[in-house]
Every structure is written in structure tokens, then in C-alpha cells.
Motif scaffolding. Structure first.
Motif, PDB file in Angstrom:
ATOM      1  N   LEU A  53       0.845  -1.195   0.000  1.00  0.00           N
ATOM      2  CA  LEU A  53       0.000   0.000   0.000  1.00  0.00           C
ATOM      3  C   LEU A  53       0.877   1.239   0.000  1.00  0.00           C
ATOM      4  CD1 LEU A  53      -2.826  -0.896   2.526  1.00  0.00           C
ATOM      5  CD2 LEU A  53      -2.827  -1.083   0.050  1.00  0.00           C
ATOM      6  N   GLY A  54       0.616   2.137  -0.929  1.00  0.00           N
ATOM      7  CA  GLY A  54       1.386   3.367  -1.027  1.00  0.00           C
ATOM      8  C   GLY A  54       0.690   4.512  -0.323  1.00  0.00           C
ATOM      9  N   PRO A  55       1.118   5.751  -0.632  1.00  0.00           N
ATOM     10  CA  PRO A  55       0.527   6.907   0.021  1.00  0.00           C
ATOM     11  C   PRO A  55      -0.984   6.982  -0.177  1.00  0.00           C
ATOM     12  CG  PRO A  55       2.281   7.565  -1.486  1.00  0.00           C
ATOM     13  CD  PRO A  55       2.147   6.107  -1.597  1.00  0.00           C
ATOM     14  N   GLY A  56      -1.679   7.401   0.857  1.00  0.00           N
ATOM     15  CA  GLY A  56      -3.119   7.626   0.732  1.00  0.00           C
ATOM     16  C   GLY A  56      -3.988   6.432   1.004  1.00  0.00           C
ATOM     17  N   LEU A  57      -3.388   5.295   1.287  1.00  0.00           N
ATOM     18  CA  LEU A  57      -4.198   4.105   1.574  1.00  0.00           C
ATOM     19  C   LEU A  57      -3.863   3.594   2.962  1.00  0.00           C
ATOM     20  CD1 LEU A  57      -3.894   2.173  -1.791  1.00  0.00           C
ATOM     21  CD2 LEU A  57      -5.916   3.308  -0.925  1.00  0.00           C
ATOM     22  N   ARG A  58      -4.844   3.017   3.626  1.00  0.00           N
ATOM     23  CA  ARG A  58      -4.571   2.392   4.918  1.00  0.00           C
ATOM     24  C   ARG A  58      -5.344   1.089   5.019  1.00  0.00           C
ATOM     25  NH1 ARG A  58      -8.139   4.657   9.831  1.00  0.00           N
ATOM     26  NH2 ARG A  58     -10.010   5.169   8.663  1.00  0.00           N
ATOM     27  N   HIS A  59      -4.791   0.225   5.814  1.00  0.00           N
ATOM     28  CA  HIS A  59      -5.390  -1.097   5.997  1.00  0.00           C
ATOM     29  C   HIS A  59      -6.120  -1.114   7.329  1.00  0.00           C
ATOM     30  CE1 HIS A  59      -4.732  -5.443   7.349  1.00  0.00           C
ATOM     31  NE2 HIS A  59      -5.781  -5.414   6.578  1.00  0.00           N
ATOM     32  N   ILE A  60      -7.417  -1.430   7.292  1.00  0.00           N
ATOM     33  CA  ILE A  60      -8.170  -1.575   8.525  1.00  0.00           C
ATOM     34  C   ILE A  60      -8.404  -3.067   8.711  1.00  0.00           C
ATOM     35  CG2 ILE A  60     -10.248  -0.896   9.770  1.00  0.00           C
ATOM     36  CD1 ILE A  60     -10.532   1.368   7.664  1.00  0.00           C
ATOM     37  N   PRO A  61      -7.784  -3.643   9.761  1.00  0.00           N
ATOM     38  CA  PRO A  61      -7.941  -5.078   9.946  1.00  0.00           C
ATOM     39  C   PRO A  61      -9.418  -5.458  10.111  1.00  0.00           C
ATOM     40  CG  PRO A  61      -6.261  -4.173  11.398  1.00  0.00           C
ATOM     41  CD  PRO A  61      -6.949  -3.026  10.784  1.00  0.00           C
ATOM     42  N   PRO A  62      -9.899  -6.622   9.662  1.00  0.00           N
ATOM     43  CA  PRO A  62      -9.078  -7.668   9.061  1.00  0.00           C
ATOM     44  C   PRO A  62      -8.740  -7.433   7.579  1.00  0.00           C
ATOM     45  CG  PRO A  62     -11.347  -8.363   9.220  1.00  0.00           C
ATOM     46  CD  PRO A  62     -11.275  -7.039   9.898  1.00  0.00           C
ATOM     47  N   ASN A  63      -9.675  -7.081   6.731  1.00  0.00           N
ATOM     48  CA  ASN A  63      -9.262  -6.949   5.333  1.00  0.00           C
ATOM     49  C   ASN A  63     -10.003  -5.859   4.574  1.00  0.00           C
ATOM     50  OD1 ASN A  63     -11.547  -8.466   5.461  1.00  0.00           O
ATOM     51  ND2 ASN A  63     -10.575 -10.369   4.806  1.00  0.00           N
ATOM     52  N   THR A  64      -9.993  -4.679   5.150  1.00  0.00           N
ATOM     53  CA  THR A  64     -10.553  -3.530   4.446  1.00  0.00           C
ATOM     54  C   THR A  64      -9.409  -2.610   4.050  1.00  0.00           C
ATOM     55  OG1 THR A  64     -12.377  -3.690   5.989  1.00  0.00           O
ATOM     56  CG2 THR A  64     -12.306  -1.735   4.610  1.00  0.00           C
ATOM     57  N   ILE A  65      -9.438  -2.148   2.816  1.00  0.00           N
ATOM     58  CA  ILE A  65      -8.469  -1.141   2.366  1.00  0.00           C
ATOM     59  C   ILE A  65      -9.252   0.146   2.150  1.00  0.00           C
ATOM     60  CG2 ILE A  65      -6.728  -0.541   0.662  1.00  0.00           C
ATOM     61  CD1 ILE A  65      -6.032  -3.137   1.995  1.00  0.00           C
ATOM     62  N   ALA A  66      -8.885   1.194   2.871  1.00  0.00           N
ATOM     63  CA  ALA A  66      -9.616   2.455   2.756  1.00  0.00           C
ATOM     64  C   ALA A  66      -8.658   3.569   2.370  1.00  0.00           C
ATOM     65  CB  ALA A  66     -10.300   2.787   4.079  1.00  0.00           C
ATOM     66  N   THR A  67      -9.202   4.604   1.717  1.00  0.00           N
ATOM     67  CA  THR A  67      -8.373   5.731   1.322  1.00  0.00           C
ATOM     68  C   THR A  67      -8.373   6.784   2.430  1.00  0.00           C
ATOM     69  OG1 THR A  67     -10.311   6.600   0.217  1.00  0.00           O
ATOM     70  CG2 THR A  67      -8.696   5.519  -1.148  1.00  0.00           C
ATOM     71  N   THR A  68      -7.330   7.615   2.456  1.00  0.00           N
ATOM     72  CA  THR A  68      -7.282   8.685   3.448  1.00  0.00           C
ATOM     73  C   THR A  68      -7.198  10.066   2.810  1.00  0.00           C
ATOM     74  OG1 THR A  68      -4.898   8.579   3.600  1.00  0.00           O
ATOM     75  CG2 THR A  68      -6.111   7.220   5.127  1.00  0.00           C
TER      76      THR A  68
END
Lengths: 252, 242
Positions: free
Chosen positions: B31-46
Motif C-alpha cells: 500500500l502506497g501513500p493515501g491508503l490504509r489497511h483496517i484489519p481484518p481486510n478492508t483497504i480504505a483511502t485517506t
């Protein structure tokens, strides 16, 4: 009428936005993440500083109140823990208010609040500060009903509309997160729970995208007259920003 | 680099089918800039921007060109020396941010006896060795593996220009960035440009006139998003003025 927004137009600030809607015009600037003063530093979180400047004169308790409301709302959407020991400075300058603002007889803090919230959000987006979600906000006014029948709430009324609907019994400001959670509610006046509930529902309809409804790009008519859903409007604004940034890819 | 313009707002979830499908050996998603991982498996933008993915590297990031420079390990930056404290120089990467440390010994051929002396406001071209949210960034002017300078060190002569962060990234990306002006000019005149990822461009054209002309031209490409044809026209104009 949808609000107008210009993003990243101040070149000295890290992020900026000018927002115009219904005769209200607010300029917002965001600087951050920058170095924080030692006494404001928090070991695991970013400090958020909000400055609201009125259209005329110097700040008063009204502006301090707005700053507190904004500070609490924005703290909950900025990912303060991902930028610890820094400062995010948000400055909002009210540029113009509608002429009829004073004579509407409703709380002027509340009529200004949704506009100032939107400006702050747009400036934060322009500064690329990490956010957990976006927000949309609206004003609902419930006029007093003359003959016992329940009055229909006015959604995002303009100042002349408020003046015509005088006397207004209660005004409510709602702000919703991108996922539909209510972030902020400020109400003023006399109202029953049923009225509040109705106002909240009307606000949610304007602020949030309809569940399982029409796709993103299409304009959805709310009540057939308002014509703007705030979340769709926000996406439109961001799309314009991204297209402007990426235009070099297609330039010849 | 796959680039379909998917506009995202902070808080948007990136669905599984929008994420890159790994074609290389690498199986873990980056995951590069602007993305974050919310456990367990959600990828969300910031942040707001355009989603970009790379199938070969199995990476996803958000493309954006606004805001303040955030130090990242491995970035090449032009830092301003503020002063010397103890064993290192205090350097600024962008105004009003905590200073970055550049050790006195992190230069090619520097020893305890022959350490470089920089007056305040010297520009140095450096690489960020460590940058985390919990510590001040640390810089170096030598490649750690070879001990050589490799072009890093004090930037002399010429003048610094401000460019957008996206422009700096494009100029460092080589041919993918689509900046052809320096090559076109380089066939006729000699000059030196240094690009810092923190939005500073340093140009040394030998004379004041050449430095300004080249620096301004590059700033114009940035502001007006000029394409290859427009850049060619601009290059001709610059060469005529010199």
C-alpha cells in the motif's frame, strides 16, 4: 442550487478552498502537518487549530463557539494519530454574508455553520491531510405552523426564504460522515422529538448518497426540486481537482 | 503503470476487484501513500485523488499533487542547512517543519578531522535514510553501500525554484514523467539541474540569464501542464532568448 467551490487557489498555503453558496462566501486555508508549539504538543496525536474570522470586525464569542464546534467535528475525521506531534492549522475567513442575514431572526451561528464546515473540509482535502472520512452538512428550518397542521421543514433555505417563512420555530444543523453516521447536530428553538426526527431524515436525504440507488455519476433529483445531493456534489468537486492535477498525462 | 482515472474520496473502501492482481512473484500487497489497511481486510483511502495500481509490483497507491511534502525513506531532497548542532547539521525540508538531521560524517570522504563546514542557508542534495512519524527525519549524502557521493552533497551556484510535488516526482521518474524540455535544451546549451522530491528545483545554467530562463520554463511546464509539443515550442523560445 449547488454550492460553488474553488480549490487550491492560495499558493502560499498548503491547501485552500473558496466556497460560495446562497450568498455566503468563505475562504479556507489549511497549513499542515507543521511543527507544533511545545505547550500544544500531544505525544500521540496531531493538534488541530481552527481560526474563524468574521466578515466584519474582530472575533467575538460567536466565532469562538464556531471554532469549538468545528474543532470537535474535524478532530473526529482527521486521522490525528497518523501524524503525531504536528499541527494542522485551519483558518476560515468569512468573506460575505447575504444581506437579509440579520433580519431573518434565526441564530446566525447555525446558518453559517454548514458553509464553514464545507469550506474546512474542502481546504483539508486540498491540503491532502489524512482523513478517515468526508462530511456533508445542511441546515433545516421548521417554520411555525399557523393552523395546527405540521409545517414542512425547509431544507438548506436561503436567507430570503427564511425571511418569507418568518417566524421560524426551530433551526437544526446536521453533519453526516461519508458512511452516513451523524457527526454533528446543533438545534435551536422549540421543537418536539417528532419534528427533530423529521428534520434529521430530511437532512440525511440531502447529505448522504441513497443506498442501492442510482450510480455515482448521475445527478439524482432530491424531491425533484433541490437537484443536488451533497455527497454527489462533493465527488464532482474532487473529480475536477483530480482532473486538473492529471491533465499533463493527456496534454500534447 | 495502469492508469484508469478512479477518483476516490477519503474513507472510500477499495473493493477487491479494484486492487491489483499479482502477476509477479510478489504475493503480498503493497500500500502506497493515501491508503490504509483496517484489519481484518478492508483497504480504505485517506486522501482525495486518483487510484493507481501496479500489477507487476502488486502495489496500489493514490496519485495526488497537493499539500505539504511528507518525508519518506529513500527520497532525494534538497535540504536547507539551518545550523550545526553537535554531530550533525539541522536541515529544513519544508518551512515550519521539525528539522532533519544530517550527520557531519555522512559525506563522501568525511572524517572526524575533515568534516564539511556549511554556513546557514547552504543547499544540500541528500537522501532520506529514515523517516517515521515518531522520529525526526535523518539525511545522508553518501550511498550507504558504496560510501561514494554519487552526486549528493552541497549544491553550488545557480538558483533554487519552487515546483509542485507532483512535478518533482515526474522529473525524477525519467521518461515516464513526460518532461522532455531539459533534453531538448541540452542539445544546444550546457546546464545542470537538481530535483528535490520536496518541491525544490535547482538550476545552474552558468549565467544568470540561462539559469532564470531554464528555471522559469520548467515552472511554466508545471503550472500549465504542457505536453510534448508545447514543451518543444517553449524550448525553442528559451534557446532564442539565450
Amino acid at each position: 442550487m449547488a454550492p460553488e467551490a474553488i480549490l487550491s487557489h492560495l499558493h502560499r498555503a498548503d491547501g485552500s478552498a473558496t466556497y460560495t453558496h446562497n450568498g455566503y462566501c468563505v475562504i479556507g486555508a489549511v497549513n499542515g502537518p507543521i511543527e507544533v508549539q511545545r505547550r500544544d504538543e500531544m505525544p500521540e496525536e496531531a493538534t488541530v487549530e481552527v481560526n474563524v474570522r468574521p466578515a466584519v470586525g474582530v472575533g467575538s464569542p460567536k466565532e469562538r463557539h464556531l471554532e469549538t464546534l468545528l474543532h470537535n467535528t474535524l478532530r473526529s475525521i482527521i486521522l490525528t494519530r497518523s501524524i503525531p506531534r504536528t499541527l494542522v492549522q485551519i483558518t476560515l475567513q468569512v468573506r460575505s454574508l447575504p444581506e437579509e442575514e440579520i433580519s431573518t431572526g434565526v441564530n446566525t451561528t447555525l446558518t453559517l455553520l454548514p458553509h464553514i464546515l464545507h469550506t474546512a473540509l474542502l481546504a483539508l482535502l486540498s491540503a491532502s491531510i489524512p482523513l478517515s472520512t468526508v462530511l456533508t452538512s445542511t441546515l433545516i428550518a421548521i417554520p411555525s405552523a399557523p393552523n395546527a397542521r405540521p409545517a414542512t421543514p425547509l431544507v438548506s433555505p436561503t436567507a430570503p426564504e427564511l425571511l418569507r417563512a418568518k417566524p421560524i420555530r426551530s433551526v437544526h444543523v446536521f453533519a453526516f460522515a461519508g458512511d452516513g453516521r451523524m457527526l454533528l447536530n446543533e438545534s435551536d428553538g422549540v421543537f418536539s422529538f417528532e419534528e427533530w426526527d423529521e428534520a434529521a431524515e430530511a437532512a440525511e436525504e440531502v447529505c448522504c448518497k441513497e443506498e442501492g440507488g442510482v450510480g455515482l455519476g448521475e445527478g439524482v433529483d432530491v424531491d425533484g426540486k433541490e437537484g443536488t445531493n451533497l455527497e454527489i456534489w462533493l465527488r464532482e468537486v474532487v473529480k475536477r481537482k483530480v482532473e486538473l492535477e492529471q491533465r499533463w498525462k493527456s496534454a500534447r | 503503470m495502469a492508469t484508469s482515472l478512479t477518483v476516490v474520496l477519503p474513507g472510500d473502501e477499495i473493493l477487491q476487484d479494484a486492487l491489483p492482481t499479482p502477476t509477479g512473484k510478489k504475493k503480498t500487497l503493497t500500500l502506497g501513500p493515501g491508503l490504509r489497511h483496517i484489519p481484518p481486510n478492508t483497504i480504505a483511502t485517506t486522501i482525495a485523488g486518483a487510484l493507481a495500481t501496479d500489477n507487476r509490483k502488486n502495489a496500489a497507491w493514490i496519485e495526488f499533487n497537493s499539500g505539504r511534502y511528507i518525508p519518506t525513506t529513500g527520497d532525494l531532497v534538497i535540504a536547507t542547512v539551518q545550523g550545526s548542532a553537535g554531530e550533525s547539521f539541522n536541515c529544513l525540508l519544508s518551512p515550519n517543519t521539525p528539522p532533519a538531521a544530517l550527520p557531519h560524517l555522512a559525506f563522501e570522504g568525511a572524517t572526524r578531522k575533515t568534516r564539511p563546514q556549511f554556513p546557514p542557508n547552504t543547499l544540500v542534495y541528500a537522501r532520506i535514510v529514515s523517516a517515521g512519524k515518531d522520529s525526526a527525519p535523518e539525511l545522508t549524502c553518501v550511498e550507504p553501500s558504496t560510501g561514494k557521493g554519487d552526486g549528493l552533497g552541497q549544491v553550488k551556484g545557480g538558483m533554487g525554484f519552487k515546483i509542485s510535488l507532483g512535478m518533482a516526482r515526474r522529473m525524477l521518474a525519467g521518461s515516464k514523467g513526460g518532461i522532455t524540455l531539459p533534453e531538448m535544451l541540452g542539445q544546444k546549451v550546457g546546464f545542470e539541474i537538481t530535483v528535490g522530491r520536496n518541491g525544490i528545483l535547482h538550476v545552474d545554467g552558468g549565467s544568470v540569464k540561462a539559469t532564470l530562463a531554464i528555471g522559469r520554463a520548467l515552472q511554466e511546464i508545471d503550472e500549465q501542464a504542457l505536453g510534448e509539443k508545447a514543451q518543444k515550442k517553449l524550448a525553442e523560445g528559451v534557446l532564442k532568448s539565450l
